[in-house]
Motif scaffolding. Structure first.
Motif, short mmCIF file in Angstrom:
data_model
loop_
_atom_site.label_atom_id
_atom_site.label_comp_id
_atom_site.label_asym_id
_atom_site.label_seq_id
_atom_site.Cartn_x
_atom_site.Cartn_y
_atom_site.Cartn_z
N TYR A 1 -1.68 -1.16 -3.75
CA TYR A 1 -1.38 -0.24 -4.84
C TYR A 1 -2.58 -0.16 -5.77
O TYR A 1 -3.49 -1.00 -5.73
CB TYR A 1 -0.13 -0.70 -5.60
CG TYR A 1 -0.23 -2.10 -6.17
CD1 TYR A 1 -0.73 -2.34 -7.45
CD2 TYR A 1 0.18 -3.20 -5.41
CE1 TYR A 1 -0.82 -3.62 -7.96
CE2 TYR A 1 0.09 -4.49 -5.92
CZ TYR A 1 -0.40 -4.69 -7.19
OH TYR A 1 -0.50 -5.96 -7.70
N ARG B 1 12.89 4.16 -7.08
CA ARG B 1 11.93 3.82 -6.03
C ARG B 1 12.64 3.18 -4.85
O ARG B 1 12.43 3.57 -3.69
CB ARG B 1 10.88 2.87 -6.61
CG ARG B 1 9.98 2.17 -5.60
CD ARG B 1 8.97 1.31 -6.34
NE ARG B 1 8.16 0.46 -5.48
CZ ARG B 1 8.42 -0.81 -5.22
NH1 ARG B 1 9.50 -1.41 -5.75
NH2 ARG B 1 7.62 -1.52 -4.44
N ASN C 1 3.00 -0.11 -2.89
CA ASN C 1 3.31 1.07 -2.09
C ASN C 1 3.86 0.61 -0.75
O ASN C 1 3.84 -0.59 -0.43
CB ASN C 1 2.05 1.91 -1.87
CG ASN C 1 1.57 2.60 -3.13
OD1 ASN C 1 2.35 2.91 -4.03
ND2 ASN C 1 0.27 2.85 -3.20
N GLU D 1 -0.26 10.74 -6.60
CA GLU D 1 0.93 10.14 -6.00
C GLU D 1 1.24 10.76 -4.66
O GLU D 1 0.67 11.80 -4.28
CB GLU D 1 2.13 10.31 -6.95
CG GLU D 1 2.53 11.76 -7.16
CD GLU D 1 3.73 11.92 -8.08
OE1 GLU D 1 4.20 10.91 -8.64
OE2 GLU D 1 4.21 13.05 -8.22
N ARG E 1 -4.03 2.72 -0.12
CA ARG E 1 -3.53 3.52 1.00
C ARG E 1 -3.38 2.71 2.28
O ARG E 1 -3.18 3.28 3.35
CB ARG E 1 -4.48 4.70 1.28
CG ARG E 1 -4.58 5.71 0.15
CD ARG E 1 -5.63 6.78 0.46
NE ARG E 1 -5.81 7.73 -0.62
CZ ARG E 1 -5.18 8.88 -0.75
NH1 ARG E 1 -4.30 9.24 0.18
NH2 ARG E 1 -5.41 9.69 -1.77
N ALA F 1 4.76 6.74 -3.77
CA ALA F 1 3.57 5.89 -3.75
C ALA F 1 2.61 6.36 -4.84
O ALA F 1 2.50 7.56 -5.10
CB ALA F 1 2.89 5.94 -2.38
N ARG F 2 1.93 5.40 -5.45
CA ARG F 2 0.94 5.71 -6.49
C ARG F 2 -0.46 5.53 -5.92
O ARG F 2 -0.71 4.61 -5.14
CB ARG F 2 1.13 4.78 -7.69
CG ARG F 2 2.47 4.94 -8.39
CD ARG F 2 2.60 4.01 -9.60
NE ARG F 2 2.48 2.61 -9.21
CZ ARG F 2 1.48 1.81 -9.58
NH1 ARG F 2 0.50 2.26 -10.34
NH2 ARG F 2 1.46 0.54 -9.20
N LEU G 1 1.23 6.52 4.16
CA LEU G 1 2.04 6.12 3.02
C LEU G 1 3.32 6.94 2.99
O LEU G 1 3.33 8.11 3.38
CB LEU G 1 1.28 6.35 1.72
CG LEU G 1 0.13 5.40 1.38
CD1 LEU G 1 -0.53 5.85 0.09
CD2 LEU G 1 0.62 3.96 1.25
N SER H 1 0.45 14.28 -0.49
CA SER H 1 -0.34 13.14 -0.93
C SER H 1 -1.48 13.66 -1.79
O SER H 1 -2.32 14.42 -1.32
CB SER H 1 -0.89 12.38 0.28
OG SER H 1 -1.69 11.29 -0.13
#
Length: 244
Positions: free
Chosen positions: A52, A33, A99, A202, A70, A195-196, A191, A138
């Motif tokens: 997140y 990450r 994120n 994701e 987001r 990112a989750r 984002l 996304s």
């Protein structure tokens, strides 16, 4: 760090997909990450921490958060955004769940389209030999599933009348109004991978930040054409923001 679209047999592509598949708590997951975030910052895209997912809720704990996981965590995200490696390391290691967003309109803009329209346009652009820059997917349901095309920004002209009219700007609070093409420039953000999102979705790179940022006008025709076809198939979608 991102996979090269159309070259899934490359070692870089295999590494990128492997990193994205790894469980969050797997050994080395934090390093993967952090490496992606630092690569994004090295490409001069300014970053700031974002919310997140906590199950299907947002970490901000706002009741009925309209954009769970987001949005940035600070109201000062525009001035907070940075490419400073040390600061990003502190954020990423100190907030291992967070994120990150990138503020648009400084170095880059983002053309944001429905996922299927984006995939169609990307295939066409690459087939035509167009220099496409970084691209991210996304995940989400319906219009939340998007493809993000990172481009150079138009900058701030000396004559403000040369700027795009406001109808072409996409601000975070108006995104639900514009299911077709969204142009993120001044005052907006997106984002960045990894990112989750809620629902085990994701944000991930299709083409990584090592690719040079293209002029947005070189992509615009293909993207608007694909969005128009997407809009024709979906009567509830529009191909272009019609206004605020």
């Amino acid at each position: 760090m991102g996979a090269e679209y159309g070259r899934s047999d490359s070692s870089a592509g295999r590494l990128s997909r492997w990193l994205r598949r790894r469980p969050k708590d797997a050994p080395g997951a934090d390093e993967g990450r952090l490496g992606q975030l630092l690569a994004t910052a090295a490409a001069k895209l300014p970053l700031a921490p974002a919310a997140y997912p906590v199950g299907y809720r947002c970490s901000c704990e706002r009741v009925g958060c309209p954009t769970p996981a987001r949005h940035p965590v600070s109201f000062a995200w525009q001035t907070q955004s940075t490419t400073d490696r040390a600061q990003i390391e502190r954020w990423a290691l100190g907030q291992p769940e967070a994120n990150f967003i990138t503020a648009t309109g400084m170095v880059h803009d983002v053309l944001d389209v429905p996922l299927e329209a984006g995939r169609e346009a990307l295939e066409r652009l690459l087939a035509e030999g167009v220099d496409v820059g970084p691209v991210a997917e996304s995940g989400g349901v319906g219009d939340q599933a998007r493809m993000l095309f990172f481009t150079a920004t138009r900058g701030t002209p000396e004559d403000e009348d040369e700027w795009w009219p406001c109808e072409l700007d996409c601000h975070p609070e108006t995104m639900d109004e514009h299911p077709g093409l969204r142009w993120h420039c001044r005052g907006s953000y997106v984002l960045v991978p990894p990112a989750r999102l809620p629902g085990e979705h994701e944000v991930s790179w299709v083409r990584g930040p090592e690719h040079a940022l293209p002029d947005p006008l070189t992509l615009l025709e293909s993207l608007t054409d694909a969005c128009a076809r997407h809009g024709a198939a979906d009567p509830h979608a529009v191909a272009w923001p019609l206004g605020r």
